[in-house]
Design a protein around this motif. Structure first.
Motif, PDB file in Angstrom:
ATOM      1  N   LYS A  51       0.940  -1.290  -0.188  1.00 31.65           N
ATOM      2  CA  LYS A  51      -0.003   0.048   0.044  1.00 31.65           C
ATOM      3  C   LYS A  51       0.779   1.432   0.061  1.00 31.65           C
ATOM      4  CE  LYS A  51      -3.898  -0.069   2.214  1.00 31.65           C
ATOM      5  NZ  LYS A  51      -4.788   0.054   3.340  1.00 31.65           N
ATOM      6  N   GLN A  55       1.148   3.989  -3.184  1.00 28.66           N
ATOM      7  CA  GLN A  55       0.911   5.414  -3.106  1.00 28.66           C
ATOM      8  C   GLN A  55       2.076   6.250  -3.308  1.00 28.66           C
ATOM      9  OE1 GLN A  55      -1.953   6.716  -2.535  1.00 28.66           O
ATOM     10  NE2 GLN A  55      -3.192   4.850  -2.442  1.00 28.66           N
ATOM     11  N   GLU A 109      -3.933  -4.308  -3.504  1.00 30.96           N
ATOM     12  CA  GLU A 109      -3.271  -3.126  -3.161  1.00 30.96           C
ATOM     13  C   GLU A 109      -2.977  -2.490  -4.370  1.00 30.96           C
ATOM     14  OE1 GLU A 109      -3.752  -1.748  -0.563  1.00 30.96           O
ATOM     15  OE2 GLU A 109      -4.602  -3.211   0.611  1.00 30.96           O
ATOM     16  N   ALA A 112      -5.745  -1.126  -6.626  1.00 33.77           N
ATOM     17  CA  ALA A 112      -6.373   0.131  -5.989  1.00 33.77           C
ATOM     18  C   ALA A 112      -5.759   1.222  -6.260  1.00 33.77           C
ATOM     19  CB  ALA A 112      -6.526   0.079  -4.316  1.00 33.77           C
ATOM     20  N   LYS A 290     -12.365  -1.221  -4.243  1.00 36.72           N
ATOM     21  CA  LYS A 290     -11.912  -0.337  -3.180  1.00 36.72           C
ATOM     22  C   LYS A 290     -11.248   0.899  -3.683  1.00 36.72           C
ATOM     23  CE  LYS A 290     -11.115  -3.982   0.259  1.00 36.72           C
ATOM     24  NZ  LYS A 290     -10.243  -4.847   1.143  1.00 36.72           N
ATOM     25  N   PHE A 293     -14.044   3.385  -4.835  1.00 35.48           N
ATOM     26  CA  PHE A 293     -14.886   3.405  -3.397  1.00 35.48           C
ATOM     27  C   PHE A 293     -14.178   4.524  -2.655  1.00 35.48           C
ATOM     28  CE2 PHE A 293     -17.033   2.885   0.683  1.00 35.48           C
ATOM     29  CZ  PHE A 293     -18.217   2.684   0.397  1.00 35.48           C
ATOM     30  N   ASN A 294     -12.996   4.209  -2.351  1.00 34.62           N
ATOM     31  CA  ASN A 294     -12.106   5.017  -1.432  1.00 34.62           C
ATOM     32  C   ASN A 294     -12.114   6.532  -1.843  1.00 34.62           C
ATOM     33  OD1 ASN A 294     -12.219   3.038   0.389  1.00 34.62           O
ATOM     34  ND2 ASN A 294     -10.063   2.296  -0.303  1.00 34.62           N
ATOM     35  N   MET A 297     -15.712   8.422  -1.434  1.00 36.13           N
ATOM     36  CA  MET A 297     -16.174   8.734  -0.185  1.00 36.13           C
ATOM     37  C   MET A 297     -15.969  10.115   0.338  1.00 36.13           C
ATOM     38  SD  MET A 297     -18.283   6.462   0.534  1.00 36.13           S
ATOM     39  CE  MET A 297     -18.814   6.785   2.123  1.00 36.13           C
ATOM     40  N   ALA A 324     -20.664  -0.934  -0.278  1.00 34.45           N
ATOM     41  CA  ALA A 324     -20.035  -1.550   0.683  1.00 34.45           C
ATOM     42  C   ALA A 324     -20.256  -3.029   1.068  1.00 34.45           C
ATOM     43  CB  ALA A 324     -19.974  -0.447   2.025  1.00 34.45           C
ATOM     44  N   CYS A 369     -19.980   5.234  -8.651  1.00 28.55           N
ATOM     45  CA  CYS A 369     -18.951   6.507  -8.371  1.00 28.55           C
ATOM     46  C   CYS A 369     -18.979   7.539  -9.123  1.00 28.55           C
ATOM     47  CB  CYS A 369     -17.658   5.841  -7.850  1.00 28.55           C
ATOM     48  SG  CYS A 369     -17.242   4.824  -6.299  1.00 28.55           S
TER      49      CYS A 369
END
Length: 416
Positions: A51, A55, A109, A112, A290, A293-294, A297, A324, A369
């Motif tokens: 993760k 990023q 991961e 995402a 995910k 979605f993340n 939000m 969810a 989304c």
């Protein structure tokens, strides 16, 4: 011990539950067992590391690579440097020697953040590397596993223009020499992921066409072998940074030592390795869901209409809750299938189920989304439009949704 527990179950219905609980304290059923979404210390470390890597090193370049339709070589190198391309390869070959679940976690991961790199990692770990580990000779393993773990990407070469779902209608041939010392490959492959980046190809070709699918044989072939041509990159809807090309084989001479496993067993190897590869695809689709979605939000809290955050409207809350729940269901299905595979249990039905359902949920989540973002969600300013484009192939590659349904239905019929 089971009979002792059964005797407790035969107690009168009037017996107190409190008393029953006390009697059951030493029962084997009181032993705590982890949920499938609870990870070991090592698996948790993998999740945290991947993760952070995604990023810091991947995220800043995702849009650029999507526009240019190419992977940055430095990021590909970083995957190797961090041990993400040889996750189940033994340490003696330079691999990370982790379990299958850890590989799926890594795929999730990365997906995402950028599903293009996730499919690269998935194919490398769940298909090519494992095929070599399971069926490769000692010579092949010593030659290729160290490279696959440290510096060489791979491609899985099965599909052809006339053999997609019907993979065993392939026309590519591998005719043995009179003395059996080498094979000559002729034919072509289509829709081959990672083909521009690959240094080695796992190629399926028919070494005895007169035997039909029982002649199909797997070969591990250096990408630099004379006679192999990598075609132009396909212009795709999504996964644009991931190369997808046609391959052609023109009188390609391959030593007999390059045969993976046994001659004529390629059909069996392809089926078996794709079964576990589908769990990896489910991990990718889970990561896409995910990721979308993340990314959405926070916007639901920030965006206000009629003086209220749009996320506080009941209609929105119900939609969020529904998706969810579906994302959680995919997570449970995916890691349950991974654990079943690790424990040597039959998992084909579960792999097909999680691959099928994950692709459906990823598409629904990414689509919703975009809607939740409103007009801006329909632009390239927001990453969810990329997740929407990237997820669509999930219902197509490594077995279409109809094939998954057919597999599930066939197994259920046999169970009854």
């Amino acid at each position: 011990m089971l009979s002792r527990f059964a005797s407790r179950l035969s107690r009168p219905a009037s017996a107190s539950l409190k008393g029953f609980s006390a009697l059951a304290e030493d029962s084997p059923f009181m032993e705590l067992r982890p949920a499938v979404t609870m990870y070991s210390e090592e698996e948790t470390a993998v999740r945290d590391m991947v993760k952070t890597w995604a990023q810091q090193e991947l995220a800043p370049h995702v849009r650029e690579m999507d526009r240019e339709g190419a992977m940055r070589p430095d990021i590909l190198k970083s995957l190797f440097d961090n041990g993400l391309m040889g996750m189940e390869i033994p340490e003696k070959y330079g691999g990370s020697e982790m379990n299958f679940t850890s590989a799926v976690i890594a795929v999730e991961e990365i997906a995402a953040v950028d599903p293009s790199f996730a499919i690269l990692v998935d194919i490398q770990n769940t298909l090519t590397n494992n095929a070599l580990r399971f069926w490769g000779s000692e010579e092949l393993q010593e030659k290729w596993l160290p490279r696959l773990a440290t510096d060489t990407a791979s491609s899985f070469c099965l599909s052809e223009a006339g053999s997609g779902t019907d993979a065993f209608a392939m026309k590519t041939t591998a005719i043995p020499s009179p003395d059996g010392s080498y094979y000559t490959l002729n034919g072509s492959k289509l829709w081959i992921s990672n083909s521009k980046e690959a240094g080695v190809f796992l190629v399926f070709a028919n070494a005895a066409p007169e035997k039909g699918y029982k002649g199909i044989t797997a070969f591990v072939i250096d990408a630099e072998t004379e006679g192999i041509t990598v075609g132009k990159k396909e212009r795709k809807l999504g996964l644009k940074a991931s190369s997808t090309c046609a391959l052609s084989f023109e009188d390609v001479k391959v030593d007999a030592s390059c045969v993976l496993g046994e001659v004529g067993m390629g059909y069996k190897y392809a089926i078996e390795i794709l079964n576990e590869g589908r769990i990896g695809i489910a991990g990718q689709q889970l990561g896409i869901a995910k990721g979308a979605f993340n990314a959405t939000m926070p916007y639901l809290r920030e965006r206000k209409q009629f003086g209220t955050s749009i996320g506080d409207f009941q209609g929105m809350q119900h939609q969020v809750a529904q998706l969810a729940t579906e994302i959680h269901a995919v997570e449970v299905m995916t890691y349950n299938a991974a654990r079943m595979k690790e424990n040597g249990l039959p998992f084909v039905k579960e792999a097909s189920m999680c691959k099928l359902y994950s692709s459906q949920v990823a598409e629904r989540v990414a689509s919703k989304c975009i809607e939740w973002y409103g007009g801006v969600g329909f632009t390239e300013d927001i990453i969810v439009e990329k997740f929407y484009r990237d997820c669509k192939v999930g219902s197509i590659y490594e077995g279409t949704s109809n094939i998954q349904l057919q597999t599930i239905a066939k197994i259920i019929a046999n169970e009854w």
